[in-house]
Design a protein around this motif. Structure first.
Motif, PDB file in Angstrom:
ATOM      1  N   ALA A 249       0.824  -1.205   0.000  1.00 32.96           N
ATOM      2  CA  ALA A 249       0.000   0.000   0.000  1.00 32.96           C
ATOM      3  C   ALA A 249       0.858   1.254   0.000  1.00 32.96           C
ATOM      4  O   ALA A 249       0.538   2.253  -0.665  1.00 32.96           O
ATOM      5  CB  ALA A 249      -0.929  -0.006   1.210  1.00 32.96           C
ATOM      6  N   THR A 250       1.967   1.220   0.752  1.00 34.36           N
ATOM      7  CA  THR A 250       2.867   2.376   0.790  1.00 34.36           C
ATOM      8  C   THR A 250       3.454   2.665  -0.590  1.00 34.36           C
ATOM      9  O   THR A 250       3.492   3.819  -1.044  1.00 34.36           O
ATOM     10  CB  THR A 250       4.000   2.132   1.798  1.00 34.36           C
ATOM     11  OG1 THR A 250       3.428   1.893   3.093  1.00 34.36           O
ATOM     12  CG2 THR A 250       4.937   3.318   1.864  1.00 34.36           C
ATOM     13  N   LEU A 251       3.898   1.615  -1.267  1.00 32.42           N
ATOM     14  CA  LEU A 251       4.472   1.793  -2.613  1.00 32.42           C
ATOM     15  C   LEU A 251       3.411   2.220  -3.608  1.00 32.42           C
ATOM     16  O   LEU A 251       3.657   3.058  -4.482  1.00 32.42           O
ATOM     17  CB  LEU A 251       5.143   0.489  -3.060  1.00 32.42           C
ATOM     18  CG  LEU A 251       6.348   0.040  -2.229  1.00 32.42           C
ATOM     19  CD1 LEU A 251       6.867  -1.300  -2.737  1.00 32.42           C
ATOM     20  CD2 LEU A 251       7.446   1.089  -2.266  1.00 32.42           C
ATOM     21  N   TRP A 252       2.226   1.628  -3.505  1.00 32.91           N
ATOM     22  CA  TRP A 252       1.160   1.977  -4.456  1.00 32.91           C
ATOM     23  C   TRP A 252       0.719   3.427  -4.268  1.00 32.91           C
ATOM     24  O   TRP A 252       0.466   4.137  -5.242  1.00 32.91           O
ATOM     25  CB  TRP A 252      -0.027   1.036  -4.276  1.00 32.91           C
ATOM     26  CG  TRP A 252      -1.095   1.277  -5.298  1.00 32.91           C
ATOM     27  CD1 TRP A 252      -2.203   2.055  -5.164  1.00 32.91           C
ATOM     28  CD2 TRP A 252      -1.137   0.774  -6.631  1.00 32.91           C
ATOM     29  NE1 TRP A 252      -2.944   2.061  -6.322  1.00 32.91           N
ATOM     30  CE2 TRP A 252      -2.305   1.284  -7.242  1.00 32.91           C
ATOM     31  CE3 TRP A 252      -0.302  -0.063  -7.363  1.00 32.91           C
ATOM     32  CZ2 TRP A 252      -2.654   0.966  -8.550  1.00 32.91           C
ATOM     33  CZ3 TRP A 252      -0.648  -0.376  -8.671  1.00 32.91           C
ATOM     34  CH2 TRP A 252      -1.804   0.132  -9.248  1.00 32.91           C
ATOM     35  N   THR A 253       0.623   3.871  -3.017  1.00 29.77           N
ATOM     36  CA  THR A 253       0.217   5.249  -2.752  1.00 29.77           C
ATOM     37  C   THR A 253       1.208   6.233  -3.358  1.00 29.77           C
ATOM     38  O   THR A 253       0.825   7.318  -3.811  1.00 29.77           O
ATOM     39  CB  THR A 253       0.104   5.479  -1.237  1.00 29.77           C
ATOM     40  OG1 THR A 253      -0.757   4.492  -0.675  1.00 29.77           O
ATOM     41  CG2 THR A 253      -0.465   6.856  -0.939  1.00 29.77           C
ATOM     42  N   ALA A 254       2.478   5.850  -3.379  1.00 25.81           N
ATOM     43  CA  ALA A 254       3.491   6.733  -3.970  1.00 25.81           C
ATOM     44  C   ALA A 254       3.309   6.901  -5.463  1.00 25.81           C
ATOM     45  O   ALA A 254       3.849   7.848  -6.057  1.00 25.81           O
ATOM     46  CB  ALA A 254       4.887   6.185  -3.670  1.00 25.81           C
ATOM     47  N   LEU A 255       2.538   6.010  -6.119  1.00 23.04           N
ATOM     48  CA  LEU A 255       2.316   6.113  -7.566  1.00 23.04           C
ATOM     49  C   LEU A 255       1.125   6.985  -7.918  1.00 23.04           C
ATOM     50  O   LEU A 255       0.908   7.290  -9.100  1.00 23.04           O
ATOM     51  CB  LEU A 255       2.111   4.706  -8.155  1.00 23.04           C
ATOM     52  CG  LEU A 255       3.284   3.729  -8.024  1.00 23.04           C
ATOM     53  CD1 LEU A 255       2.898   2.375  -8.586  1.00 23.04           C
ATOM     54  CD2 LEU A 255       4.505   4.269  -8.740  1.00 23.04           C
ATOM     55  N   ILE A 256       0.324   7.366  -6.926  1.00 20.03           N
ATOM     56  CA  ILE A 256      -0.861   8.176  -7.225  1.00 20.03           C
ATOM     57  C   ILE A 256      -0.488   9.554  -7.775  1.00 20.03           C
ATOM     58  O   ILE A 256      -1.103  10.022  -8.746  1.00 20.03           O
ATOM     59  CB  ILE A 256      -1.752   8.300  -5.966  1.00 20.03           C
ATOM     60  CG1 ILE A 256      -2.313   6.928  -5.594  1.00 20.03           C
ATOM     61  CG2 ILE A 256      -2.879   9.294  -6.190  1.00 20.03           C
ATOM     62  CD1 ILE A 256      -3.164   6.935  -4.344  1.00 20.03           C
ATOM     63  N   PRO A 257       0.505  10.273  -7.200  1.00 25.38           N
ATOM     64  CA  PRO A 257       0.840  11.600  -7.742  1.00 25.38           C
ATOM     65  C   PRO A 257       1.199  11.622  -9.229  1.00 25.38           C
ATOM     66  O   PRO A 257       0.734  12.507  -9.949  1.00 25.38           O
ATOM     67  CB  PRO A 257       2.014  12.055  -6.867  1.00 25.38           C
ATOM     68  CG  PRO A 257       1.811  11.344  -5.584  1.00 25.38           C
ATOM     69  CD  PRO A 257       1.258  10.006  -5.951  1.00 25.38           C
ATOM     70  N   PRO A 258       2.036  10.668  -9.744  1.00 30.04           N
ATOM     71  CA  PRO A 258       2.290  10.710 -11.192  1.00 30.04           C
ATOM     72  C   PRO A 258       1.015  10.563 -12.024  1.00 30.04           C
ATOM     73  O   PRO A 258       0.880  11.201 -13.073  1.00 30.04           O
ATOM     74  CB  PRO A 258       3.244   9.530 -11.422  1.00 30.04           C
ATOM     75  CG  PRO A 258       3.921   9.324 -10.121  1.00 30.04           C
ATOM     76  CD  PRO A 258       2.893   9.656  -9.083  1.00 30.04           C
ATOM     77  N   SER A 259       0.077   9.733 -11.552  1.00 32.27           N
ATOM     78  CA  SER A 259      -1.172   9.574 -12.306  1.00 32.27           C
ATOM     79  C   SER A 259      -1.952  10.881 -12.338  1.00 32.27           C
ATOM     80  O   SER A 259      -2.534  11.248 -13.363  1.00 32.27           O
ATOM     81  CB  SER A 259      -2.020   8.463 -11.682  1.00 32.27           C
ATOM     82  OG  SER A 259      -2.542   8.847 -10.424  1.00 32.27           O
ATOM     83  N   ILE A 260      -1.958  11.604 -11.234  1.00 29.89           N
ATOM     84  CA  ILE A 260      -2.640  12.901 -11.211  1.00 29.89           C
ATOM     85  C   ILE A 260      -1.905  13.913 -12.085  1.00 29.89           C
ATOM     86  O   ILE A 260      -2.524  14.744 -12.759  1.00 29.89           O
ATOM     87  CB  ILE A 260      -2.744  13.400  -9.757  1.00 29.89           C
ATOM     88  CG1 ILE A 260      -3.580  12.424  -8.926  1.00 29.89           C
ATOM     89  CG2 ILE A 260      -3.342  14.793  -9.702  1.00 29.89           C
ATOM     90  CD1 ILE A 260      -3.648  12.768  -7.455  1.00 29.89           C
ATOM     91  N   LEU A 261      -0.584  13.827 -12.080  1.00 33.00           N
ATOM     92  CA  LEU A 261       0.212  14.730 -12.915  1.00 33.00           C
ATOM     93  C   LEU A 261      -0.142  14.548 -14.383  1.00 33.00           C
ATOM     94  O   LEU A 261      -0.367  15.520 -15.116  1.00 33.00           O
ATOM     95  CB  LEU A 261       1.696  14.463 -12.682  1.00 33.00           C
ATOM     96  CG  LEU A 261       2.676  15.309 -13.502  1.00 33.00           C
ATOM     97  CD1 LEU A 261       2.586  16.761 -13.093  1.00 33.00           C
ATOM     98  CD2 LEU A 261       4.092  14.790 -13.331  1.00 33.00           C
ATOM     99  N   PHE A 262      -0.209  13.292 -14.848  1.00 34.54           N
ATOM    100  CA  PHE A 262      -0.577  13.030 -16.233  1.00 34.54           C
ATOM    101  C   PHE A 262      -1.970  13.569 -16.532  1.00 34.54           C
ATOM    102  O   PHE A 262      -2.226  14.127 -17.602  1.00 34.54           O
ATOM    103  CB  PHE A 262      -0.539  11.528 -16.525  1.00 34.54           C
ATOM    104  CG  PHE A 262       0.832  10.931 -16.399  1.00 34.54           C
ATOM    105  CD1 PHE A 262       1.956  11.657 -16.705  1.00 34.54           C
ATOM    106  CD2 PHE A 262       0.982   9.624 -15.985  1.00 34.54           C
ATOM    107  CE1 PHE A 262       3.216  11.106 -16.593  1.00 34.54           C
ATOM    108  CE2 PHE A 262       2.239   9.056 -15.863  1.00 34.54           C
ATOM    109  CZ  PHE A 262       3.362   9.804 -16.163  1.00 34.54           C
ATOM    110  N   ALA A 263      -2.888  13.391 -15.575  1.00 31.21           N
ATOM    111  CA  ALA A 263      -4.263  13.810 -15.802  1.00 31.21           C
ATOM    112  C   ALA A 263      -4.384  15.325 -15.890  1.00 31.21           C
ATOM    113  O   ALA A 263      -5.025  15.860 -16.795  1.00 31.21           O
ATOM    114  CB  ALA A 263      -5.163  13.269 -14.686  1.00 31.21           C
ATOM    115  N   VAL A 264      -3.758  16.030 -14.956  1.00 33.21           N
ATOM    116  CA  VAL A 264      -3.887  17.481 -14.905  1.00 33.21           C
ATOM    117  C   VAL A 264      -3.236  18.135 -16.116  1.00 33.21           C
ATOM    118  O   VAL A 264      -3.786  19.056 -16.732  1.00 33.21           O
ATOM    119  CB  VAL A 264      -3.278  18.026 -13.599  1.00 33.21           C
ATOM    120  CG1 VAL A 264      -3.250  19.543 -13.612  1.00 33.21           C
ATOM    121  CG2 VAL A 264      -4.079  17.518 -12.408  1.00 33.21           C
ATOM    122  N   LEU A 265      -2.061  17.684 -16.477  1.00 34.75           N
ATOM    123  CA  LEU A 265      -1.336  18.288 -17.600  1.00 34.75           C
ATOM    124  C   LEU A 265      -1.763  17.726 -18.944  1.00 34.75           C
ATOM    125  O   LEU A 265      -1.247  18.134 -19.984  1.00 34.75           O
ATOM    126  CB  LEU A 265       0.173  18.095 -17.413  1.00 34.75           C
ATOM    127  CG  LEU A 265       0.759  18.753 -16.155  1.00 34.75           C
ATOM    128  CD1 LEU A 265       2.254  18.553 -16.113  1.00 34.75           C
ATOM    129  CD2 LEU A 265       0.409  20.230 -16.109  1.00 34.75           C
TER     130      LEU A 265
END
Length: 726
Positions: A249-265
């Motif tokens: 869960a700790t590692l997976w949570t760290a991947l959420i920001p890049p997904s949001i970055l792709f979405a926003v930009l």
């Protein structure tokens, strides 16, 4: 580059928050590693470590691009509070291990606030405000209010927590809570559990808001939401299963920001829809096929007890039967959910069908190109058709280096499809391949129809031009030849009438000249009639006319080559089938093709033997089993594309008499003309002259074909085929 003044302080603050978060996280990890073994917290890796390392940095980057984006600030603040949780959790245990309980109590209060507020910001508010920084609607404010109130309640409950029983405490000494309310001890677990459940409800509601956005969004926004939705969904699943403190869960949570970055930009999203599609299809197949397999196996074991092999075989067969239809159904559901009507291959194919039905091939091609462009979500699509009209149709702009996809219609290349670069709402490569595989046959059909329409138009133009040329020739011959001659003859008659009484001898001379002129006129008329249709066809029939033509063109003992000594030429003409009553146009075309072929033999072939075969297959007279055998007679190296088509059609018949029955039914069939010689064959570099072109055009005008080939055994074969209808 000049700095944007409003963005500068925001950017500085965001990067400062990221730097502080990184420093606190690293400091907390170092302090935790130096703790005595009995004071090590559980779990060993802080759950918020991934949050603290990735969320502030990603949020700071987004702030530098979009300073007013609420999501970016939520990520910065939430990540910073996560790092506070990591650091002050380590500080609390460190100071407690050193006996400094006052500092440990203060650190505990700090990390409690950081943990609760970070969870609110990142697990509830961030999904609600993704991906554009606004709530889906005003009704979702209730989730925000409930989340805030629940977080405040959790903080208060944590601050007034009664001290636990030292016997159940996992560490050497209880960190005393000076704000504890001892009266809550019997009810504390229930009071602590209630807000935890409310937090879970808020987290699930936030995830549902993303799913709702995905359902209602346009294709571009749908792809924008897909990344954070996938990663949040997995995180929520781990959270509900109680595994949020695990390493995964700790590692997976760290991947959420890049997904949001792709979405926003609005990056190209790197095939997120392919990942979602394959995951959904794979899981669906695994669940359903597994259920079918085990269900059938269990049923078989009940009804066929003692035969385990039968049960296993039955289960495997049933599961295999369900696999492919289920995969197609699941793939269709995913395509419709991810791409909507624009990207669903089945709906695109239906749309193509409707476009083709409503317009002629040339107009339909433009609609087809537009549909393909929408289905692939690219900047441009073009179709280039060989010998078509139009030859090139483009929708959008394909760019200087488009992808080329060949268009093949029943094994015949008819053109190529040019696909431009991906557009703003780019679909994944796997989806593009599915769309291309579905739509290419339709595009190839339309391209072939465009080619056929162009060929038909060119054929009409050639026929019209030939007709007008023939009219011009007749007009010229009649006006310049017969017209002038008849005018001169009329003047001669007038002069002869005037001279008849005065000079009978002069009148007699004029009448003799008039008689010679009339013979010349009769010859000119015969030439005109012969140019329209050879009279031998009416006098002798097709077979007799060809025999007479052969005897006239290649007389026995004649010369096969003008510079060599005369050599006899053995000419054989053979007719099979009922060739009487053929259409006049077919008879003339056959006669002219044979004439041109024999002239080529006389001029170039140096042949000693020539064979002319005229065969009609499928005619009325050719009923019975022998008709099919005759239909195949004479097929040799010179068979062209028409021959292959005829053989395929013959093979499709049911039984030996099928072809003859078809001919008896429509009175048609096929007429085949084959001229074979044993001469020197074709030159290595053959240039088609006027004669060869005219033979092919005469056959093509009647829907047939004409080929000129050189067999390996030597000589030349000219073969023409004409379809005959009633």
């Amino acid at each position: 580059m000049e700095e944007n003044p409003p963005a500068f302080p925001a950017r500085t603050m965001a990067y400062a928050m990221a730097a502080v978060a990184l420093g606190l996280t690293l400091l907390g990890v170092v302090v935790q590693l130096r703790l005595p073994a009995e004071w090590q917290p559980h779990p060993a890796i802080p759950p918020d470590a991934g949050i603290a390392l990735t969320f502030p940095a990603t949020g700071a980057f987004l702030v530098s691009r979009r300073p007013r984006l609420i999501m970016a600030w939520l990520m910065c603040a939430g990540g910073l509070l996560g790092s506070v949780n990591v650091a002050f959790t380590a500080f609390s245990f460190y100071w407690a291990s050193q006996g400094e309980m006052g500092a440990a109590i203060a650190a505990r209060a700090v990390y409690l606030v950081g943990w609760a507020v970070a969870g609110l910001m990142l697990a509830v508010l961030l999904p609600l405000y993704s991906p554009d920084g606004r709530l889906p609607s005003r009704g979702w404010r209730a989730v925000v209010v409930v989340g805030v109130l629940t977080t405040v309640f959790l903080i208060v409950m944590g601050l007034v927590r009664p001290d636990p029983d030292p016997a159940d405490y996992p560490w050497p000494e209880v960190i005393h809570n000076p704000l504890e309310i001892r009266a809550l001890a019997p009810y504390y677990q229930s009071l602590w559990l209630a807000p935890q459940v409310l937090v879970q409800v808020c987290v699930v509601a936030a995830l549902a808001s993303l799913a709702l956005r995905l359902r209602r969004a346009d294709p571009a926004t749908r792809r924008q939401i897909a990344w954070p939705l996938l990663f949040f969904a997995v995180y929520v699943l781990l959270y509900l299963l109680g595994a949020s403190a695990s390493v995964a869960a700790t590692l997976w949570t760290a991947l959420i920001p890049p997904s949001i970055l792709f979405a926003v930009l609005r990056y190209r999203l790197y095939g997120i829809d392919t990942l979602i599609s394959r995951t959904f299809v794979s899981v669906g197949l695994l669940v359903v096929v597994g259920a079918v397999y085990f269900g059938v196996g269990a049923a078989s074991s009940l009804f066929v007890s003692g035969y385990h092999q039968v049960a296993g075989l039955a289960a495997a067969l049933f599961a295999g039967a369900f696999f492919q239809p289920l995969r197609r159904a699941l793939q269709g559901v995913v395509d419709r959910a991810l791409y909507g009507p624009v990207g669903d291959p089945a709906l695109l194919a239906e749309r193509l069908t409707q476009e083709v039905r409503r317009a002629d091939p040339a107009d339909a091609l433009a609609s087809v190109v537009t549909v393909v462009r929408d289905g692939l979500a690219v900047e441009g699509v073009a179709v280039e058709i060989a010998d078509g009209s139009p030859r090139y149709v483009e929708s959008g702009h394909v760019g200087p280096e488009p992808r080329e996809v060949p268009l093949v219609w029943h094994g015949e290349p008819v053109g190529r499809l040019l696909v431009g670069p991906p557009g703003a709402r780019r679909f994944a490569a796997a989806h593009d391949e599915r769309v291309l595989a579905t739509l290419l046959p339709y595009v190839a059909d339309v391209a072939h129809a465009v080619r056929m329409a162009a060929d038909l138009q060119r054929s009409r133009e050639r026929i019209l031009a030939a007709r007008e040329e023939e009219r011009r020739r007749l007009r010229r011959d009649l006006h310049d030849g017969l017209g002038q001659t008849l005018g001169a003859m009329a003047m001669t008659i007038n002069i002869a009438r005037m001279s008849l009484t005065r000079s009978p001898s002069a009148a007699d001379g004029l009448l003799r000249d008039l008689r010679v002129g009339m013979d010349a006129v009769a010859g000119d008329i015969r030439e005109l009639v012969y140019g329209l249709r050879p009279p031998a066809l009416d006098d002798l029939g097709l077979a007799g006319a060809v025999r007479a033509l052969a005897a006239e063109t290649l007389p026995a003992g004649g010369s096969g080559h003008e510079e060599d000594a005369p050599a006899p030429v053995d000419v054989t003409v053979r007719a099979e089938g009922d060739i009487a009553g053929l259409p006049a146009a077919v008879e003339v075309a056959v006669y002219r093709i044979v004439q041109e072929a024999l002239n080529n033999v006389r001029r170039h072939a140096r042949a000693t033997r020539v064979q002319v075969e005229i065969t009609r297959t499928g005619a009325v007279a050719e009923t019975g089993p022998g008709a099919e055998a005759k239909a195949g007679a004479g097929t040799g190296t010179g068979a062209g594309p028409g021959a292959a088509a005829a053989e395929v059609e013959a093979e499709a018949g049911a039984g030996p008499g099928a072809e003859a029955e078809a001919g008896a039914e429509d009175g048609g069939g096929e007429l085949r003309v084959r001229i074979t010689d044993d001469g020197i064959g074709l030159p290595a570099h053959l240039r088609a002259g006027v004669g060869m072109s005219s033979m092919r055009e005469r056959a093509a005008e009647l829907g047939g074909s004409c080929t000129v080939t050189a067999p390996d055994i030597g000589g030349t074969v000219v073969e023409a085929r004409f379809p005959l209808t009633s």
